[in-house]
Scaffold this active site. Structure first.
Site, mmCIF file in Angstrom:
data_model
loop_
_atom_site.group_PDB
_atom_site.id
_atom_site.type_symbol
_atom_site.label_atom_id
_atom_site.label_comp_id
_atom_site.label_asym_id
_atom_site.label_seq_id
_atom_site.Cartn_x
_atom_site.Cartn_y
_atom_site.Cartn_z
ATOM 1 N N HIS A 139 -9.184 -0.879 1.235
ATOM 2 C CA HIS A 139 -7.936 -1.463 0.738
ATOM 3 C C HIS A 139 -6.805 -1.268 1.767
ATOM 4 O O HIS A 139 -6.139 -2.226 2.170
ATOM 5 C CB HIS A 139 -7.566 -0.827 -0.601
ATOM 6 N N GLU A 140 -6.609 -0.035 2.187
ATOM 7 C CA GLU A 140 -5.518 0.243 3.135
ATOM 8 C C GLU A 140 -5.793 -0.418 4.480
ATOM 9 O O GLU A 140 -4.865 -0.883 5.147
ATOM 10 C CB GLU A 140 -5.301 1.755 3.286
ATOM 11 N N GLU A 199 -0.647 -7.553 -0.642
ATOM 12 C CA GLU A 199 -1.690 -7.095 -1.561
ATOM 13 C C GLU A 199 -2.857 -8.084 -1.562
ATOM 14 O O GLU A 199 -4.006 -7.690 -1.786
ATOM 15 C CB GLU A 199 -1.086 -6.916 -2.961
ATOM 16 N N HIS A 236 -4.561 -3.941 4.376
ATOM 17 C CA HIS A 236 -3.122 -4.016 4.677
ATOM 18 C C HIS A 236 -2.889 -3.899 6.192
ATOM 19 O O HIS A 236 -2.072 -4.605 6.768
ATOM 20 C CB HIS A 236 -2.376 -2.869 3.996
HETATM 21 ZN ZN ZN Z 1 -2.102 -2.141 -1.675
#
Ligand code: ZN
Length: 503
Positions: free
Chosen positions: A266-267, A296, A270
């Site tokens: 997830h990170e 997101e 980003h």
């Molecule tokens: Zn996030």
């Protein structure tokens, strides 16, 4: 170009604002990864000073004069020209910074840090009363913020716009309503089907092996460790100091395998966005992600669409079994895939699966609107929270710790604009991935071979390199040819989960 000012002068001023906020980000990163507790008092003073300095520069009247002089030059350029985009985005940021008086910002920041400190104790003690009055002030401050934007249609619009430019209550509500109806019916189908379990993920999985595995995955995705690093923290985040330094943090649960790898991916999602912006945009407002929802969309696209797919694990699961031979030797790929996709209505947003996650978020979004509109009071909030959880998810917490006290957002910021970005991200991510699949139908076959370069290149060209040149709406329209639309997300979830949960 007017003879007495240059675009370089603007770039120079913007770079200083950017450097001051990057310096604050370095201090914040250090605070959450390495700083001893003894550093807390001096650190918050240092961060406050840097915040004040960058706000002073961002609202410097001379910056306004410079932008006024450059505007005719911008308007003489074709739309989409880099100088024009830079001047227009800088003007928007300047206008926004000027709307909110410094006195208000300081008062609000002081209140938020007091509230956050109170919440840190109130949550473990399950003591909503300890923060109730503070939260009432937060609601008043949130309304006061919105009043600086008297021309908006809905009271919450300025707070939403600050995180997701161009989005409004009127735009979001019907899209969320369609999504909510579809998700509740999908959840109903799943609840009536044969359940899957996540027992294979519950065992002892040493942190070092988990970290080695996740590092290999995000490297394969294209995360550049020469321009980044990965560190442990309590509440993971991504932070950008410069184009050449985009860091991520993660956490590890040694008794549950279904957390660390997905948080890290997830990170990294980003971070790919920030690492993929243009190097020559560095230090300008063009060189970063365009909104909270768009950001997101990138983390969720990698975490959910790519890394919770059967193709992804057909490549990676044998490698995961090599890391954990004893724990996973008797677990088949199918059992593992089902376990990481188990749907289970729960109380905690951050632990939620793909189907229920957006129900948690939309419930909070509606509560924010009800509070701002005055339909419910802060005193009624804990019980309303429990009622809505019963209605939407069929579960209800026995306390406020896992109810209204669970998320930090309202205790460290305004009420309003704090949550919609999460669900917008899931919606937009599904729309973008559908467009990527349309352009490159072999993406899933490539994922099954551990090849992410074609998807990464598509995202870099269509999203990352644009930075803030386009608003979220413009970007969605450019790339997908459609407006914001919940259908691609609903279709994807219905197709995926009807296989995991057949009748
Ligand atoms: Zn996030």
């Amino acid at each position: 170009m007017p003879s007495d000012v240059t675009i370089d002068e603007l770039r120079q001023r913007l770079r200083e604002i950017s450097d001051l906020s990057a310096a604050a980000s370095v201090l914040h990163w250090d605070q959450t990864t390495a700083m001893p507790t003894g550093g807390a008092v001096s650190r918050s003073r240092q961060l406050a000073l840097l915040g004040r300095l960058s706000h002073e520069r961002a609202t410097d009247p001379e910056l306004g004069v410079l932008l006024d002089r450059l505007m005719p030059y911008a308007e003489s350029l074709p739309s989409g020209h880099d100088d024009r985009a830079l001047i227009e985005v800088a003007q928007r940021d300047f206008d926004l910074a000027m709307r909110v008086p410094a006195e208000f910002s300081e008062r609000a920041a002081g209140h938020m840090s007091k509230t956050y400190a109170a919440w840190l104790t109130a949550r473990p003690h399950d003591d909503f009363v300890a923060v109730q009055e503070l939260l009432e002030t937060t609601l008043e401050l949130s309304r006061e913020y919105c009043e600086f934007f008297p021309d908006s249609d809905h009271i919450a619009d300025p707070l939403i716009d600050a995180a997701d430019q161009g989005m409004t209550v009127a735009r979001i509500r019907p899209v969320f309503a369609e999504l909510r109806t579809g998700l509740i019916s999908l959840l109903d189908h799943i609840s009536n089907s044969k359940q899957v379990d996540d027992e294979p993920l519950r065992n002892h999985f040493p942190a070092a092996q988990q970290a080695r595995f996740s590092t290999a995955v995000i490297q394969a995705m294209g995360y550049d460790f020469d321009r980044g690093r990965l560190d442990p923290t309590a509440h993971p985040f991504m932070t950008r100091f410069a184009h050449g330094d985009v860091r991520i943090t993660t956490r590890t649960n040694e008794s549950f395998l279904g957390e660390h790898v997905f948080v890290t991916i997830h990170e990294a999602g980003h971070a790919l966005y920030e690492q993929g912006t243009r190097a020559d945009d560095d230090g300008t407002p063009l060189g970063s992600g365009t909104s909270s929802g768009m950001h997101e969309s990138q983390s969720r696209l990698w975490e959910n669409i790519v890394a919770r797919s059967p193709e992804f694990w057909s490549y990676w699961y044998p490698k995961l079994q090599e890391e954990f031979p004893k724990q996973l030797q008797n677990v088949s790929l199918q059992e593992f895939y089902n376990a990481i996709n188990r749907v289970q209505p729960s109380l905690i947003r951050t632990d939620a699966d793909e189907v229920t996650y957006n129900l948690h978020v939309m419930l909070r979004f509606e509560l924010e609107l009800d509070l701002l509109e005055g339909n419910i009071s802060i005193a009624e909030l804990p019980n309303t929270w429990h009622e809505r959880y019963r209605d939407d998810l069929g579960v209800s917490a026995a306390n406020d710790r896992d109810g209204v006290l669970q998320d930090v957002h309202w205790y460290a910021g305004f009420i309003g604009g704090a949550f919609q970005g999460y669900t917008l991200g899931n919606i937009i991510g599904a729309q973008l991935f559908e467009a990527a699949l349309h352009d490159t139908p072999e993406i899933y076959a490539q994922i099954a071979r551990g090849e992410y370069q074609p998807l990464h290149d598509w995202l870099r060209t269509n999203i990352y390199r644009i930075g803030r040149r386009r608003t979220p709406d413009q970007l969605i329209a450019d790339v997908t040819g459609s407006p914001l639309d919940a259908k691609p997300l609903l279709n994807r979830l219905q197709t995926k989960f009807s296989k995991i949960y057949p009748e």
